[in-house]
Write an enzyme that holds these catalytic residues in place. Sequence first.
Site, PDB file in Angstrom:
ATOM      1  N   LEU A 242       0.822  -1.204   0.000  1.00 60.89           N
ATOM      2  CA  LEU A 242       0.000   0.000   0.000  1.00 60.89           C
ATOM      3  C   LEU A 242       0.859   1.258   0.000  1.00 60.89           C
ATOM      4  CD1 LEU A 242      -2.854   1.231   0.167  1.00 60.89           C
ATOM      5  CD2 LEU A 242      -2.643   1.135   2.675  1.00 60.89           C
ATOM      6  N   ASP A 243       0.677   2.091  -1.023  1.00 63.05           N
ATOM      7  CA  ASP A 243       1.414   3.354  -1.167  1.00 63.05           C
ATOM      8  C   ASP A 243       2.924   3.153  -1.151  1.00 63.05           C
ATOM      9  OD1 ASP A 243      -0.961   4.758  -1.357  1.00 63.05           O
ATOM     10  OD2 ASP A 243      -1.014   5.281   0.758  1.00 63.05           O
ATOM     11  N   GLY A 244       3.379   1.967  -1.565  1.00 60.58           N
ATOM     12  CA  GLY A 244       4.802   1.674  -1.509  1.00 60.58           C
ATOM     13  C   GLY A 244       5.441   1.442  -2.861  1.00 60.58           C
TER      14      GLY A 244
END
Length: 299
Positions: A242-244
């Site tokens: 996530l968001d990485g």
Amino acid sequence: MELHVKREHSTSDEQHPNRARMLISCPDGPGIVAAVSRFLFDHGANIVQSDQYTMDPSGGMFFMRIEFDLPELEQRMAQLQAEFGEIAGQFQMNWQMFNVSHKKRLAIFVSKEDHCLVELLWQWQAGDLDADIALVVSNHADMKEYVESFGIPYHYIPVTADTKAEAERRQLETIREDIDVIILARYMQIISPSFTRHYRNRIINIHHSFLPAFIGGNPYAQAYRRGVKIIGATAHYVTEELDGGPIIEQDVQRVTHGEDIGELKRIGRTIERVVLARAVKWHIEDRILVHQNKTVVFN
């Protein structure tokens, strides 16, 4: 009243129907640029732009973006790609070649916040975003009339915790295989790993990025309470983390104790719309190479 929106001017790509782009990544070593240039010269191509970057001349990775004009490109493209395979094998290249006149097809996912979607539509209308916006998908019906005023199909697919898998199946069925990139323009749903793998490095997301990071709801309220001095936004490719995913573009603006929560939100929205539009533009102009969890952006 039905409104038909037309672009205001032709793009540079339409003025160069025989232009192509190539993206290359491979282990660094001598002769790469010479081999590519010689290949294009031997086929009668004229190089109009070339950019390259090496992580380390001694054993690092080499990245290259090249634009060229070739007469009768449409008819010769398949043969050109087939014959380049020999050079690609010699240098262990990962490579792609694009006919610039074949515009990339975009699918935009959005929830209720419209600022990023509106920015993309404005830039597309002005001819600054040289792509075809094929459709908009949303889990809310709020912007259906506005989007359809541009002549763009709008697909309302509601999502709940119980229907998420079915909603994703419908989304995939709706966008089909002819979509080049999916843009999450403040789409407030988590994309599943199976969906993400289907469009590896072809889903672009935008999110706020504060220092320090604020997780959970009401990030601007958290930022206000902490008295942050910088707020910003990050555009990145979506991965299972996530968001990485690999970061494409970021920007920040300094703020002071004088801004309230509403003003922080307004500043944040402005940064988000600009950063996302830049990332999308760079993707459709074939300016981004992904290596591991980083990007090389030729801009």
